[in-house]
Design a protein around this motif. Sequence first.
Motif, short mmCIF file in Angstrom:
data_model
loop_
_atom_site.label_atom_id
_atom_site.label_comp_id
_atom_site.label_asym_id
_atom_site.label_seq_id
_atom_site.Cartn_x
_atom_site.Cartn_y
_atom_site.Cartn_z
N TYR A 79 29.60 11.67 93.28
CA TYR A 79 28.58 12.61 94.63
C TYR A 79 27.41 11.97 95.55
O TYR A 79 26.90 12.57 96.13
N MET B 4 27.69 21.53 95.55
CA MET B 4 28.96 22.85 96.17
C MET B 4 29.61 23.33 96.95
O MET B 4 29.92 23.60 97.66
N GLN C 290 29.69 22.69 100.70
CA GLN C 290 30.53 21.93 101.25
C GLN C 290 31.66 24.05 101.30
O GLN C 290 32.87 23.11 101.67
N PHE D 200 31.56 26.52 92.31
CA PHE D 200 31.49 25.45 91.59
C PHE D 200 31.95 25.71 90.09
O PHE D 200 32.39 24.79 88.88
N ASP E 254 35.22 26.27 89.41
CA ASP E 254 36.33 26.31 89.83
C ASP E 254 36.87 24.75 90.05
O ASP E 254 37.40 23.96 89.52
N TRP E 255 34.67 24.37 89.99
CA TRP E 255 35.26 22.63 90.44
C TRP E 255 35.10 22.40 88.18
O TRP E 255 35.96 21.24 87.99
N GLU F 242 37.56 19.88 86.66
CA GLU F 242 37.53 18.29 85.56
C GLU F 242 38.20 18.78 84.76
O GLU F 242 38.35 17.68 83.96
#
Length: 350
Positions: A115, A180, A183, A305, A307-308, A312
């Motif tokens: 990013y 994040m 977004q 965050f 969830d990200w 990953e």
Amino acid sequence: MPLVSKKKKVDIKNKAEETLTASASRRKVKKGPGSSRTAYYIVAAVVVVALAVFGVAYYQTYVAPFRRAIITVDGTVVVRMGTFLERAKISGSSGMGTLQPLTNEYLIKQGAPRYGISVTPEDIDRELRARAAGSDNVTIGDAEFKEWYRQLLNDSKVSDGRYREMVGSSLLASRLQEYMALQIPDELEHAHVYAISVGTYEEAAKVKERVDAGEDFGELARELSMDPNKEKDGEIGWFPKGATVGNNKYDPFYLQAGAVSDPMAMMEDPTSTEPPSFYYVLMVEEFAVRQVEAEFLPEVRATAFQDWLNAEMDLHTIRWGGWDGKDNNSYGSETDAWVNWQLSKDKPKS
């Protein structure tokens, strides 16, 4: 046949004895040095074996455990026991409590560059000075900063390189979280949530049975609920996706519209051993896209965050190692007990 004289026989015998004695003496002279060397070799071999045994024991006790891989990602060791213990001591966490944060730290380091997010040495310098000052509006001189930093490293018992690495990781995580958060759209899907609170688990289970059998949730709320919202048919409000209900963090998006949750306990203090204050069931009447209210933003951002991070983790093969299990390479109770024993060594005795 001529006979040998008696005197000659004696001479021959004496000469033979002298020859045997001389030969034996020579053998003794030759045997002496060889015997000493053999003894030396034996002693040396014993010493070598003893040192080897000691060395192996020392390595197995004081070196090998600290070299063991604790966190491995896609077959690459990213954290070994020595670093793991150091970070656990600095954070004040237990062994189990250190595994996930260090794993997240690695995932963030790998993911942030996608990013365009990075941290420079100058960023770390500025962050350290800000921490030393204690306020954005305060500046301190070089001498004061150096003394503060020297004392910080001394108290934390960590090297300059390690501490800067930790500060850099913290900055990187903060910047990724900020990215994040940006977004997240202003409007998200919301769940319209209702609740009925009663005194016991059995009463809550009975409420669910009655709603599932077709009775009206609002009417039961007015009849049975202990909560003031009973006057509004049990309505407790709209919750955006990413926000949870109650201190047990229930996600209302697990429910379909019109469905009722299983009974849940309401604990004023989740860590308390006291009985629950009451029990409740939830019902989602409908879903709709609405503006996210400010009170929900911190939790919605934290959920995004997390969830990200979860996504990953799904992209990688992550292994937490130790010496538990049949494969001798899993972090279990045996490893955790050893880790916590190591951590307890540096704690002051009360």
